[in-house]
Design an enzyme around this catalytic site. Structure first.
Site, PDB file in Angstrom:
ATOM      1  N   CYS A 169      -0.546   4.345   2.054  1.00 14.81           N
ATOM      2  CA  CYS A 169      -0.296   3.922   3.496  1.00 14.81           C
ATOM      3  C   CYS A 169       1.025   4.165   4.120  1.00 14.81           C
ATOM      4  O   CYS A 169       1.369   4.603   4.951  1.00 14.81           O
ATOM      5  CB  CYS A 169      -0.780   2.402   4.083  1.00 14.81           C
ATOM      6  N   ASP A 170       2.070   3.792   3.161  1.00 23.04           N
ATOM      7  CA  ASP A 170       3.570   3.586   3.530  1.00 23.04           C
ATOM      8  C   ASP A 170       4.295   4.475   2.915  1.00 23.04           C
ATOM      9  O   ASP A 170       5.486   4.673   3.391  1.00 23.04           O
ATOM     10  CB  ASP A 170       3.806   2.301   3.474  1.00 23.04           C
ATOM     11  N   CYS A 185       0.866  -1.237  -0.163  1.00 23.57           N
ATOM     12  CA  CYS A 185       0.186   0.108   0.048  1.00 23.57           C
ATOM     13  C   CYS A 185       0.896   1.289   0.167  1.00 23.57           C
ATOM     14  O   CYS A 185       1.197   1.639   1.108  1.00 23.57           O
ATOM     15  CB  CYS A 185      -1.065   0.160   1.054  1.00 23.57           C
TER      16      CYS A 185
END
Ligand code: FAD
Ligand code: NAP
Length: 304
Positions: free
Chosen positions: A133-134, A130
């Site tokens: 997200c990261d 992701c």
């Protein structure tokens, strides 16, 4: 008893809920996390009509907002099984059981693992699925993106906002991604490609990822490349284990339907990415959701 229970609150489930509630059905949506599904892991969406560009989380909010107004009940839970008792169905979670006349399965799909050495060891320590997200954790680093589809190319482009360099490794010499994404990637100075190649092993220093062994599938040559992170986008698997007992999936777990979203089990419908279909997109998920709600309404009118 509910008229319809929708399992999953991605774009397909939320649209089914909106249409079913506006047909005056008693509707509940059972969701295990935040509403939005895969849209929550999507950076910029620019192929949803009406928006030149919108972020995945923002579109999720906009789809979710009107549901309460139309009386949709939002239930939290991980659905473990669906039982077909003919006239009624049961939807089971770990600690609850709900009876309903119809079920709409909108459980979507999840990322497929690459299944190479080091992937599990360094998961969340440099290995990610992701970028949204990261990505920000990898500022200034060299990153590897695995895959050649829309997700790999789109998320590689997103990662250029943070990374020093993003390399896409693809097992063929031609991308599967949409042309518009390909053109952007080829034009981006921060994006490199390694063609005809696969990841053999993700290596690290016990704390985090430091390098990746990559094999050229044509020559068999394995070379080691330094990367601070590896983002894996090699396709999707269906999320359908909760309907295993109903024998409505194909061998891979996708659910075949007719054009009305009927599955093989009467009164049980499937929509969105979990369905056996060609184009897995927000627009097609939304269309499926509207169709299934109408089919559930007709099923109730005809059978109750
Ligand atoms: P999902 O979005 O997968 O939602 C399913 C929901 O069901 C989830 O919320 C999940 O938590 C819930 N659920 C699953 N199992 C259970 C259970 N047992 N109990 C309770 N709840 C459960 N499409 C586009 O059109 N444009 C894009 O730009 C785009 N970008 C993308 C970028 C990435 C990185 C990815 C991965 C996908 C992208 N897509 C894009 C595809 C798009 O996100 C999907 O086609 C769409 O989200 C499918 O919607 P869905 O409602 O069928 O399923
Ligand atoms: P995908 O289209 O199935 O692509 C997966 C990619 O991974 C392919 O290029 C495939 O190679 C490669 N691959 C598969 N297994 C591999 C392995 N074991 N090792 C190395 N490479 C492997 O999956 P996706 O890109 O995640 O897209 C999923 C769905 O979401 C699609 O319907 C897509 O259109 C949609 N989506 C849309 C957008 C958008 O509209 N902007 C963005 C993201 C996703 P091959 O090409 O050789 O098969």
């Amino acid at each position: 008893m509910y008229d319809t229970i929708i399992i999953g609150s991605g774009p397909a489930g939320m649209t089914a809920a909106l249409y079913a509630a506006r047909s005056n059905l008693k509707v509940a949506v059972l969701e295990q996390g935040a509403p939005g599904g895969q849209m929550n892991n999507t950076s910029d969406i620019e192929n949803y009509p009406g928006y030149e560009m919108i972020s995945g989380p923002e579109l999720s909010m906009k789809m979710h907002e009107p549901l309460e107004k139309f009386g949709v009940e939002n239930l939290y839970g991980i659905v473990s099984a669906v039982e077909d008792h003919g006239e009624f169905k049961k939807v089971l979670t770990e600690d609850a059981s709900y009876e309903t006349k119809t079920v709409i399965v909108a459980t979507g799909a999840k990322h497929r693992p690459l299944e190479v050495a080091g992937e599990e060891t360094y998961n969340s320590r440099g290995v990610s699925y992701c970028a949204v997200c990261d990505g920000a954790f990898f500022r200034g680093q060299d990153l590897l993106v695995v895959g050649g589809g829309d997700s790999a190319v789109e998320e590689a482009l997103f990662l250029t906002r943070f990374a020093n360099k993003v390399t896409i490794v693809h097992r063929r010499d031609e991308l599967r991604a949409q042309k518009v994404l390909q053109d952007r990637a080829f034009a981006n100075d921060k994006v490199d490609f390694i063609w005809d190649s696969v990841v053999k092993e993700i290596k690290g220093n016990d704390v985090k990822v430091t390098s990746v062994d990559i094999e050229n599938v044509k020559t068999g040559q394995v070379t080691n490349h330094e990367f601070g992170g590896v983002f894996i986008y090699v396709g999707l698997d269906p999320v359908s284990s909760m309907v295993e007992g109903l024998s409505i999936t194909d061998e891979a777990g996708w659910i075949p339907t007719d054009e009305h979203m009927n599955t093989k089990a009467a009164g049980i419908f499937a929509v969105g990415d979990v369905r056996q279909k060609d184009l897995r997109q927000i627009t097609t998920a939304v269309g499926d959701g509207a169709t299934a709600a109408q089919s559930a309404y007709q099923y109730i009118v005809n059978n109750f």
